[in-house]
Design an enzyme around this catalytic site. Sequence first.
Site, PDB file in Angstrom:
ATOM      1  N   LYS A 164     -26.433  35.505   2.320  1.00 26.35           N
ATOM      2  CA  LYS A 164     -27.077  35.563   3.636  1.00 26.35           C
ATOM      3  C   LYS A 164     -25.960  35.888   4.622  1.00 26.35           C
ATOM      4  O   LYS A 164     -25.057  35.073   4.820  1.00 26.35           O
ATOM      5  CB  LYS A 164     -27.717  34.214   3.960  1.00 26.35           C
ATOM      6  CG  LYS A 164     -28.253  34.084   5.380  1.00 26.35           C
ATOM      7  CD  LYS A 164     -28.952  32.734   5.564  1.00 26.35           C
ATOM      8  CE  LYS A 164     -29.460  32.534   6.974  1.00 26.35           C
ATOM      9  NZ  LYS A 164     -30.198  31.261   7.133  1.00 26.35           N
TER      10      LYS A 164
ATOM     11  N   GLU B  38     -28.768  34.164  11.452  1.00 28.98           N
ATOM     12  CA  GLU B  38     -28.799  32.769  11.908  1.00 28.98           C
ATOM     13  C   GLU B  38     -27.407  32.140  11.911  1.00 28.98           C
ATOM     14  O   GLU B  38     -27.206  31.026  11.443  1.00 28.98           O
ATOM     15  CB  GLU B  38     -29.769  31.950  11.042  1.00 28.98           C
ATOM     16  CG  GLU B  38     -31.187  32.493  11.104  1.00 28.98           C
ATOM     17  CD  GLU B  38     -32.226  31.633  10.388  1.00 28.98           C
ATOM     18  OE1 GLU B  38     -31.876  31.023   9.365  1.00 28.98           O
ATOM     19  OE2 GLU B  38     -33.376  31.595  10.859  1.00 28.98           O
TER      20      GLU B  38
ATOM     21  N   ASP C  77     -41.056  34.930   8.748  1.00 29.44           N
ATOM     22  CA  ASP C  77     -40.376  33.857   8.013  1.00 29.44           C
ATOM     23  C   ASP C  77     -41.360  32.960   7.283  1.00 29.44           C
ATOM     24  O   ASP C  77     -41.598  31.833   7.729  1.00 29.44           O
ATOM     25  CB  ASP C  77     -39.543  33.015   8.999  1.00 29.44           C
ATOM     26  CG  ASP C  77     -38.619  32.056   8.272  1.00 29.44           C
ATOM     27  OD1 ASP C  77     -38.469  32.198   7.056  1.00 29.44           O
ATOM     28  OD2 ASP C  77     -38.058  31.163   8.943  1.00 29.44           O
TER      29      ASP C  77
ATOM     30  N   GLU D  37     -42.205  24.902   3.705  1.00 31.55           N
ATOM     31  CA  GLU D  37     -41.589  24.695   5.018  1.00 31.55           C
ATOM     32  C   GLU D  37     -42.606  24.811   6.146  1.00 31.55           C
ATOM     33  O   GLU D  37     -42.576  24.037   7.100  1.00 31.55           O
ATOM     34  CB  GLU D  37     -40.471  25.738   5.202  1.00 31.55           C
ATOM     35  CG  GLU D  37     -39.855  25.720   6.582  1.00 31.55           C
ATOM     36  CD  GLU D  37     -38.758  26.772   6.759  1.00 31.55           C
ATOM     37  OE1 GLU D  37     -38.440  27.480   5.788  1.00 31.55           O
ATOM     38  OE2 GLU D  37     -38.219  26.869   7.876  1.00 31.55           O
TER      39      GLU D  37
HETATM   40  C1  GCV Z   1     -31.844  28.691   4.670  1.00 30.22           C
HETATM   41  C2  GCV Z   1     -35.721  29.977   7.963  1.00 30.22           C
HETATM   42  C3  GCV Z   1     -35.501  28.534   7.631  1.00 30.22           C
HETATM   43  C4  GCV Z   1     -34.030  28.239   7.406  1.00 30.22           C
HETATM   44  C5  GCV Z   1     -33.537  29.159   6.287  1.00 30.22           C
HETATM   45  C6  GCV Z   1     -33.774  30.597   6.725  1.00 30.22           C
HETATM   46  C7  GCV Z   1     -33.360  31.580   5.662  1.00 30.22           C
HETATM   47  O1  GCV Z   1     -35.185  30.272   9.196  1.00 30.22           O
HETATM   48  O2  GCV Z   1     -36.019  27.730   8.643  1.00 30.22           O
HETATM   49  O3  GCV Z   1     -33.887  26.888   7.046  1.00 30.22           O
HETATM   50  O4  GCV Z   1     -32.180  28.927   6.018  1.00 30.22           O
HETATM   51  O5  GCV Z   1     -35.136  30.781   6.976  1.00 30.22           O
HETATM   52  O6  GCV Z   1     -34.224  31.994   4.920  1.00 30.22           O
HETATM   53  O7  GCV Z   1     -32.193  31.907   5.579  1.00 30.22           O
END
Ligand code: GCV
Length: 726
Positions: free
Chosen positions: A311, A315, A389, A417
């Site tokens: 990743k 973020e 997402d 989630e």
């Molecule tokens: C692992 C969303 C989730 C995050 C996750 C992110 C991703 O934003 O809330 O917790 O991070 O996706 O898939 O990288």
Amino acid sequence: MFRRIVAAAGAAAVAACWLAGMAYAPQAHAEDGYDLWLRYRPVQAERTGDYRAQAAQLVAAAATPTQAAARDELLRGLAGLLGTAPRLSETVTRDGAVIVGTPSSSPLIAKLRLHTLALGREGYLIRSVSVEGRQATAIAANDDIGALYGAFHFLRLLQTGQPLQNLDIRESPRVKLRVLNHWDDLDGHVERGYAGASIWDWHKLPDWLDPRYADYARANASLGINGTVLNNVNSKALSLTPMYLEKAAALAEVFRPYGIRVFLSARFSAPIEIGGLETADPLDPEVKRWWRAKAGEIYRLIPDFGGFLVKANSEGQPGPQDYGRSHADGANMLADALAPHGGTVMWRAFVYSHEEPDDRAKQAYSEFVPLDGKFRDNVMVQVKNGAIDFQPREPFHPLFGAMPKTPLMMEFQITKEYLGFATHLVYLAPMYQETLEADTHRRGPGSTVARVIDGSLHGYALTGMAGVANIGADRNWSGSHFDQANWYAYGRQAWNPSLEARDIAEEWVRMTFSNEADVVAPVVGMMMGSREAAVDYMTPLGLHHLMGRGHHYGPAPWIEGGPRADWTSVYYHRATGEGIGFDRTASGSNAVAQYAPPVARRFGDLEQVPEQFLLWFHHVPWDYRTRSGRPLWDELVHRYTRGVDYVRQMRETWRGLDGRIDAQRHAQVAAFLAIQEKEAQWWRDASIAYFQTFSGRPLPAGEAPPAHSLDYYRSLEFPYAPGDGR
Ligand code: GCV
């Protein structure tokens, strides 16, 4: 080495026990869900005689750990299902033998000349055969792992009450890499995990190998899952240090017999953080050297290491763009380091820049499509099912079909989630199926997402599917009994993306709860409508991303302000006194233009857009007439209520199954359904109370008003909701 000796001695002892014909005594233990779908409880009485006749003898080599795993699983499974274990034998001496192996592991299989070649390394066949006049069942493959998968399939036939006569089954996976992504941190926290702490006990590894690791591997192998990424994509460089690599290697050793390769999430800035370099620039020779050396170190410890998941520039994670380089530069540098060892890079397309975007949904496409064809052969780009997402419902990601020269792999979320955490009964296979069946139209009609993923549309050499795991240290693995079905369904659909959600549900219910028709039908019925119900009570008609800030627990359509507009709810629903919805047509962000023209036309046209995506693509007045004839506001309320009603019905159905399912699991499911009803009502009421402040319209006749004021819903806080990101 010590571990290997212990394992071999254990296998020998088991074999001796079976050879001596010792009766199998299943351990009495409560139905706490630990056994997953591999419960192997006695089959229906009317089947027992027939099955015993068909599986009276077992001819199975155990010269390799994988062969031993297949043989032990058959012994364990058949003993549990039939009450007595089959006799182990070197040859077929009576009717009803089960012969398992490959042409090289089993002289009998070799002699049968079963045309396994086209099945590939992981495929298998199960066929009724005759061996010197004696009736038998052959489970044959080219490789031990195929035979293990075949053994699980054979057991599934008994578990689901199928006939064992005249079998002629051929199976090969349609997708090469079928991998779980664990978002597990090194301190035991699981990001977006609702099943307790991480199952990886990093502190005690490598010296303590929890027996659970082998059961994890068995469960995954039973579905054909062949890879696992052990650590969170929001990763720590620490996981690449020698100490943690040794721990990962210990897990890899447990998983190896089950055909599961270990992968690691790699932090892009690791060369700085643990390598002492001043940069992580992917074009820097020192950085390249560091990663090459790191790859060499990993492969010395884990010879079958799968590769890295990354990743980057998402973020807040570091990435190549920090140095003015592209995603391709970053991925290729890692790919070059792994290539000599046969490793793969899974580079995530879940990116959105830190500058405020005009529409977050467009970001991945904009960044990645220009890079098509620029990635090395051992790179796959991992794309979430939808462009935002993992919402309860999203249209398929526009990247699917748009990168013909770059293998795209699917990323589904198994952990819920945005779908009620562990307590809501939401069966996800219909959602996976909906995405897989979606037609990208990139090469004319029939260019489904499934065909992108299985490589047949663009001729990808690499193919893959990832599922963000819902597994934790809870005794039942997934936090709830029904969430096990989502792990199961993901695995089955990764093996064959064309499988029907309903068929998978039926299989799972039969293996997990009961083979009785009057249990199977209602439970499958509950499951099949459950995802649509969650969409209804959370985000009907294409609404999205309205959950509580950060933890994503419960409704919070009022969220606004904070560091980024696209981390708020108001950014997504755009409700005003006139209407509601995100205009992604040409008059708005024009995200529809990222789809192939026939799809763009359909999504962009108010007359043609599937109503389930109405407010995803369009900003619509409150009095807009929906296809039911109801004005939009009334339709919205209708759907919220319909979702809650469905949960109420599920409770009713489940109540009716009291006594038909063991008390322990029945009680927990009942309690969770009660939570779900309460929370579905909360979602409905809070959403209606909030959106009514914009619509200014009365509730349709017969609709109950929210139980509390909007202020009450807004005041609720959940500082310790589980699974939060950090
Ligand atoms: C692992 C969303 C989730 C995050 C996750 C992110 C991703 O934003 O809330 O917790 O991070 O996706 O898939 O990288």
